[in-house]
Design a protein around this motif. Structure first.
Motif, PDB file in Angstrom:
ATOM      1  N   GLU A 175       0.953  -1.357   0.224  1.00  0.00           N
ATOM      2  CA  GLU A 175       0.583   0.168   0.049  1.00  0.00           C
ATOM      3  C   GLU A 175       0.744   1.359   0.156  1.00  0.00           C
ATOM      4  O   GLU A 175       0.336   2.055  -0.461  1.00  0.00           O
ATOM      5  CB  GLU A 175      -1.265  -0.155   1.110  1.00  0.00           C
ATOM      6  N   ASP A 176       1.892   1.414   0.815  1.00  0.00           N
ATOM      7  CA  ASP A 176       3.317   2.298   0.676  1.00  0.00           C
ATOM      8  C   ASP A 176       3.942   2.254  -0.226  1.00  0.00           C
ATOM      9  O   ASP A 176       4.745   1.425  -0.422  1.00  0.00           O
ATOM     10  CB  ASP A 176       3.412   2.301   2.015  1.00  0.00           C
ATOM     11  N   ASP A 197       6.246   3.476  -0.480  1.00  0.00           N
ATOM     12  CA  ASP A 197       7.750   3.502   0.001  1.00  0.00           C
ATOM     13  C   ASP A 197       8.216   2.022   0.618  1.00  0.00           C
ATOM     14  O   ASP A 197       9.573   2.147   1.460  1.00  0.00           O
ATOM     15  CB  ASP A 197       8.114   4.835   1.282  1.00  0.00           C
ATOM     16  N   ALA A 198       7.598   1.478   1.109  1.00  0.00           N
ATOM     17  CA  ALA A 198       8.007   0.442   1.926  1.00  0.00           C
ATOM     18  C   ALA A 198       8.763  -0.139   0.908  1.00  0.00           C
ATOM     19  O   ALA A 198       8.904  -0.283  -0.472  1.00  0.00           O
ATOM     20  CB  ALA A 198       6.618  -0.551   1.713  1.00  0.00           C
ATOM     21  N   PRO A 199       9.165  -1.366   2.099  1.00  0.00           N
ATOM     22  CA  PRO A 199      10.755  -2.104   1.161  1.00  0.00           C
ATOM     23  C   PRO A 199      10.394  -3.155   0.393  1.00  0.00           C
ATOM     24  O   PRO A 199       8.865  -3.447   0.550  1.00  0.00           O
ATOM     25  CB  PRO A 199      11.537  -2.866   2.767  1.00  0.00           C
ATOM     26  N   ASP A 200      11.184  -3.203  -0.736  1.00  0.00           N
ATOM     27  CA  ASP A 200      10.844  -4.586  -1.232  1.00  0.00           C
ATOM     28  C   ASP A 200      10.168  -6.057  -0.398  1.00  0.00           C
ATOM     29  O   ASP A 200      10.705  -6.202   0.331  1.00  0.00           O
ATOM     30  CB  ASP A 200      11.843  -5.120  -2.251  1.00  0.00           C
ATOM     31  N   PRO A 201       9.714  -6.685  -1.047  1.00  0.00           N
ATOM     32  CA  PRO A 201       9.202  -8.014  -0.004  1.00  0.00           C
ATOM     33  C   PRO A 201      10.358  -9.190  -0.156  1.00  0.00           C
ATOM     34  O   PRO A 201      10.590 -10.206   0.719  1.00  0.00           O
ATOM     35  CB  PRO A 201       8.102  -8.154  -0.813  1.00  0.00           C
ATOM     36  N   VAL A 202      11.536  -9.110  -0.464  1.00  0.00           N
ATOM     37  CA  VAL A 202      12.427  -9.929  -0.267  1.00  0.00           C
ATOM     38  C   VAL A 202      12.963 -10.201   0.998  1.00  0.00           C
ATOM     39  O   VAL A 202      13.342  -9.345   1.651  1.00  0.00           O
ATOM     40  CB  VAL A 202      13.497  -9.430  -1.398  1.00  0.00           C
ATOM     41  N   PRO A 203      13.397 -10.780   1.745  1.00  0.00           N
ATOM     42  CA  PRO A 203      13.414 -12.321   0.360  1.00  0.00           C
ATOM     43  C   PRO A 203      12.011 -13.118   0.893  1.00  0.00           C
ATOM     44  O   PRO A 203      11.228 -12.715   1.775  1.00  0.00           O
ATOM     45  CB  PRO A 203      14.693 -12.998   1.911  1.00  0.00           C
ATOM     46  N   TYR A 204      12.220 -14.109   0.389  1.00  0.00           N
ATOM     47  CA  TYR A 204      11.017 -15.001   0.792  1.00  0.00           C
ATOM     48  C   TYR A 204      10.806 -16.053  -0.745  1.00  0.00           C
ATOM     49  O   TYR A 204      11.306 -16.618  -1.315  1.00  0.00           O
ATOM     50  CB  TYR A 204       9.508 -13.284  -0.392  1.00  0.00           C
TER      51      TYR A 204
END
Length: 158
Positions: A44-45, A47-54
């Motif tokens: 939603e944001d 500026d949120a960090p990328d979802p890695v590691p996943y």
């Protein structure tokens, strides 16, 4: 013993495999591996960090071949990691993830006392790494099949 349960139990099992491991995220911090069902969560944001590691545990398809045979479910694990080291060796992290998952299921094909990992000519454990350059992000995938219980025909219809 539904397909949804298979997905949840697989997520829990994979989380357990890597519970003591730390992985670098896109902010340069080390933390646990994120396990997601079917897709990455929507950010939603911006500026949120990328979802890695996943690892994404994605159910692809299922087959019920007969009235008494178990259902066969194909699952894909999508792996993503971050490695900004200029040696460009992030693929080694992916190979370690793949190796640990492969080792876990080849040693013990039973998942949660309910599901059977299949590994034969028709259901091989398959994996691949992304061919295209995407530094500092690295991606791979694993294809696996499981046998689950299926719905049985009731006696009154036979």
């Amino acid at each position: 013993m539904t397909v949804g349960n298979l997905q949840k139990e697989l997520m829990k099992d994979i989380s357990g495999i890597f519970e003591k491991d730390l992985f670098k995220d896109s902010l340069g911090k080390y933390g646990p591996l994120n396990i997601h069902a079917q897709n990455l969560p929507i950010r939603e944001d911006e500026d949120a960090p990328d979802p890695v590691p996943y690892i994404i545990v994605r159910v692809l398809e299922g087959k019920v071949k007969g009235w008494v045979e178990a259902q066969e479910v194909q699952v894909m694990l999508i792996l993503g990691c971050f490695d900004d080291d200029l040696n460009n060796n992030g693929h080694t992290t992916l190979l370690e993830l793949i190796q640990k998952i492969e080792e876990r299921f080849l040693k013990n094909p039973i998942l949660s006392k309910q599901f059977m990992f299949l590994n034969d000519d028709q259901h091989p454990f398959e994996w691949a790494l992304q061919e295209e350059e995407s530094f500092p992000y690295f991606f791979g995938a694993i294809s696996m099949s499981f046998r689950t219980a299926t719905i049985r025909k009731e006696d009154k219809y036979t």
